[in-house]
Design a protein around this motif. Structure first.
Motif, PDB file in Angstrom:
ATOM      1  N   ARG A  92       0.836  -1.222   0.000  1.00  0.00           N
ATOM      2  CA  ARG A  92       0.000   0.000   0.000  1.00  0.00           C
ATOM      3  C   ARG A  92       0.860   1.256   0.000  1.00  0.00           C
ATOM      4  O   ARG A  92       0.589   2.213  -0.720  1.00  0.00           O
ATOM      5  CB  ARG A  92      -0.828   0.083   1.278  1.00  0.00           C
ATOM      6  CG  ARG A  92      -1.904  -0.854   1.426  1.00  0.00           C
ATOM      7  CD  ARG A  92      -3.194  -0.375   0.777  1.00  0.00           C
ATOM      8  NE  ARG A  92      -4.133  -1.436   0.992  1.00  0.00           N
ATOM      9  CZ  ARG A  92      -4.633  -2.221   0.051  1.00  0.00           C
ATOM     10  NH1 ARG A  92      -4.358  -2.011  -1.210  1.00  0.00           N
ATOM     11  NH2 ARG A  92      -5.457  -3.191   0.349  1.00  0.00           N
ATOM     12  N   GLU A 134       2.414   1.829  -3.253  1.00  0.00           N
ATOM     13  CA  GLU A 134       1.424   2.290  -4.242  1.00  0.00           C
ATOM     14  C   GLU A 134       1.179   3.793  -4.078  1.00  0.00           C
ATOM     15  O   GLU A 134       1.096   4.537  -5.038  1.00  0.00           O
ATOM     16  CB  GLU A 134       0.068   1.607  -3.987  1.00  0.00           C
ATOM     17  CG  GLU A 134      -0.135   0.261  -4.664  1.00  0.00           C
ATOM     18  CD  GLU A 134      -1.294  -0.493  -4.005  1.00  0.00           C
ATOM     19  OE1 GLU A 134      -1.264  -1.725  -4.084  1.00  0.00           O
ATOM     20  OE2 GLU A 134      -2.207   0.138  -3.403  1.00  0.00           O
ATOM     21  N   GLN A 135       1.066   4.224  -2.817  1.00  0.00           N
ATOM     22  CA  GLN A 135       0.666   5.613  -2.550  1.00  0.00           C
ATOM     23  C   GLN A 135       1.848   6.581  -2.524  1.00  0.00           C
ATOM     24  O   GLN A 135       1.672   7.771  -2.745  1.00  0.00           O
ATOM     25  CB  GLN A 135      -0.111   5.679  -1.234  1.00  0.00           C
ATOM     26  CG  GLN A 135      -1.442   4.946  -1.325  1.00  0.00           C
ATOM     27  CD  GLN A 135      -2.157   4.872   0.015  1.00  0.00           C
ATOM     28  OE1 GLN A 135      -2.034   5.749   0.852  1.00  0.00           O
ATOM     29  NE2 GLN A 135      -2.928   3.815   0.213  1.00  0.00           N
ATOM     30  N   ALA A 159       8.118  -4.341  -5.744  1.00  0.00           N
ATOM     31  CA  ALA A 159       7.757  -2.918  -5.568  1.00  0.00           C
ATOM     32  C   ALA A 159       8.934  -2.106  -5.042  1.00  0.00           C
ATOM     33  O   ALA A 159       8.838  -0.884  -4.909  1.00  0.00           O
ATOM     34  CB  ALA A 159       6.567  -2.805  -4.615  1.00  0.00           C
TER      35      ALA A 159
END
Ligand SMILES: Cc1cc2nc3c(=O)[nH]c(=O)nc-3n(C[C@H](O)[C@H](O)[C@H](O)COP(=O)(O)OP(=O)(O)OC[C@H]3O[C@@H](n4cnc5c(N)ncnc54)[C@H](O)[C@@H]3O)c2cc1C
Length: 471
Positions: free
Chosen positions: A51, A54-55, A205
């Motif tokens: 998360r 992603e942000q 990521a």
């Protein structure tokens, strides 16, 4: 020939997943710096890392795990992916209907997120969308779901389909259930493979993962120093994603009682499962307070799990996990009562896992008192596969200080000192645990509990907060 059951500290799922993908990230061997350090390589830590990336893709994130990713509950659980709808009355009483509905819907959406992630990475996580039956194995426990069904009906939500005992037998072959409800959107999956998938996604990521890297000390000043045997990590913010091990953090130690759950799987049994009349059928769990559940696995085994195993005195999880709570013979006898056709299934693996029981049975997220740059998320109380996905949204919002509905969710809660200190928690918990087991047994004999057992039973987690709220 009967295969000797193997009781081990490592679950069947984790053993199978590591045999398929045994990559291990190097342990930390020098001092380092990061914007954010996540402690714990289970679903909470891994989803939160994803998360955050992603942000805020530019964040430098390090995730440390004391053993291997999935060594805790995430690799040991029974694999029922259950949304939060069963807790709707409690959520509504504590946080109001809007937040309760939002959290339940988010937990349903979590299953779609898991499915999407597995498709994106072309990974087989053994997702079986065959539904889950929440049933009862005696008439006294039938209707445990009525309050939930009625509360949802007020919002025109028909999430559960009522079933008779005959319906359940027809779908699963089990003659043990007198009634139940089907949660058609409930699913099962292979938790070990889900951990491996998440670990790969987190590495892709750009998060640095260090396994076999245990946090041995946490200096709460900002920036935070996290001491590990191989080096010190200096980070602006820390996310503690350590589930039952939160009992070892002094600000959080009174929020949970750690009680293990036991599980076992058979060797592959596809023919016997088909003969039982259960092939591709839904998973099942009963309405005992110490729930018993059965499901099949992607490779044709039967899994049985039982809550209410050993308790950890003072959060000593290693001590609680050193021996099984239920022997594999006891677990097998329980399986036979649910699935007589599988009574002779040879058992290949048995294990225990530590579960963090909050008084409400609901998770909590927040900032350590006096150290707002240190976040915590734990207390899933045995229902975490989907709730950790929701929790990761909350943890990301708190970490990034986003002013949104996640940051102000009902699950954001300061420590309440909900349990008494040790050794009272252990002794009291032991007495309540005995009362629960006695009531579960007496229910099945259609007998009442005495006043002492009733009084102790009423102290069980999940009842207390609701009573407090309504008083
Ligand atoms: C036997 C069992 C059955 C369950 N069945 C289900 C089910 O069917 N469905 C469901 O939804 N949920 C189930 N659960 C609950 C679910 O597994 C958990 O809620 C979920 O896995 C929690 O994820 P987590 O990442 O918060 O914790 P964990 O997966 O426990 O991760 C915490 C990690 O932190 C690491 N750690 C701890 N201390 C340190 C430290 N000092 N330094 C570094 N690392 C540390 C641990 O090694 C661990 O890997 C079950 C749990 C158990 C134990």
């Amino acid at each position: 020939m009967t295969t000797q059951p193997i009781w081990s500290g490592t679950s069947f799922w984790q053993q199978q997943a590591l045999a398929e993908d045994g990559a291990v990230s190097p342990s930390l061997s020098e001092d380092t710096r990061a914007d954010i350090c996540i402690v714990g390589g289970g679903f909470t830590g891994l989803w939160t890392a994803l998360r955050l990336k992603e942000q805020a893709p530019d964040l430098d994130i390090i995730l440390i795990e004391g053993k291997q990713c999935g060594a805790g509950g995430s690799g040991a659980n029974a694999g029922y992916a259950l949304p939060l709808w069963a807790s709707f009355p409690m959520l509504q009483a504590l946080y109001g209907p809007d937040e309760a509905l939002r959290l339940c819907r988010a937990s349903s959406a979590a299953l779609e997120e898991i499915d999407a992630l597995s498709n994106q990475h072309d990974a087989d996580i053994g997702l079986a969308r065959n539904g889950v039956i929440w049933g009862a194995t005696c008439s006294r426990q039938a209707g445990h779901w009525d309050e939930t069904v009625a509360a949802l009906e007020r919002y025109q939500i028909a999430h559960y389909e009522p079933l008779t005992g005959a319906d359940i037998q027809q779908r699963t072959g089990s003659p043990a259930y007198v009634a139940g409800v089907l949660e058609a959107s409930g699913a099962t999956l292979h938790p070990g493979r889900l951990v491996r998938l998440l670990r790969r996604a987190v590495l892709a990521a750009g998060v640095r993962i260090h396994e076999n890297t245990r946090m041995v000390d946490l200096d709460r000043a900002r920036p935070v120093s996290i001491r590990t045997p191989g080096g010190v990590i200096t980070a602006d913010r820390v996310v503690l994603a350590i589930y039952a091990w939160s009992a070892g953090v002094h600000e959080l130690s009174r929020e949970i009682a750690v009680i293990c759950s036991d599980a076992m799987v058979s060797v592959p049994q596809s023919d016997a499962i088909a003969a039982q009349g259960w092939q591709d059928g839904p998973a099942l769990f009963d309405s005992r307070t110490f729930t018993e559940g059965t499901r099949t696995t992607p490779d044709g085994r039967v899994l049985f799990n039982k809550a209410g195993g050993r308790m950890a005195l003072g959060g000593n999880i290693n001590g609680a996990l050193a021996r099984p709570g239920q022997t594999s013979q006891e677990l097998r006898a329980m399986l036979a009562s649910h699935m007589p056709g599988l009574a002779d299934a040879p058992i290949s693996h048995a294990w225990s896992g530590a579960v963090d029981r909050t008084r409400s049975g609901l998770p909590m997220f927040g900032r350590l008192p006096g150290s707002p740059h240190i976040l915590y998320g734990f207390g899933y109380s045995g229902r975490g596969i989907l709730t950790t996905v929701v929790g990761s949204r909350i943890l990301a919002a708190l970490t990034l200080e986003t002013d949104d509905a996640w940051a102000s969710s009902g699950f954001v809660q300061e420590p309440q000192r909900a349990y008494p200190p040790e050794p009272l928690r252990f002794v009291g918990g032991w007495a309540v645990r005995r009362a629960i087991a006695r009531k579960d047994a007496l229910d099945h004999e259609d007998r009442n509990t005495g006043p002492v057992t009733t009084a102790l039973y009423n102290l069980k987690p999940g009842r207390w907060n609701r009573a407090q709220k309504s008083s």
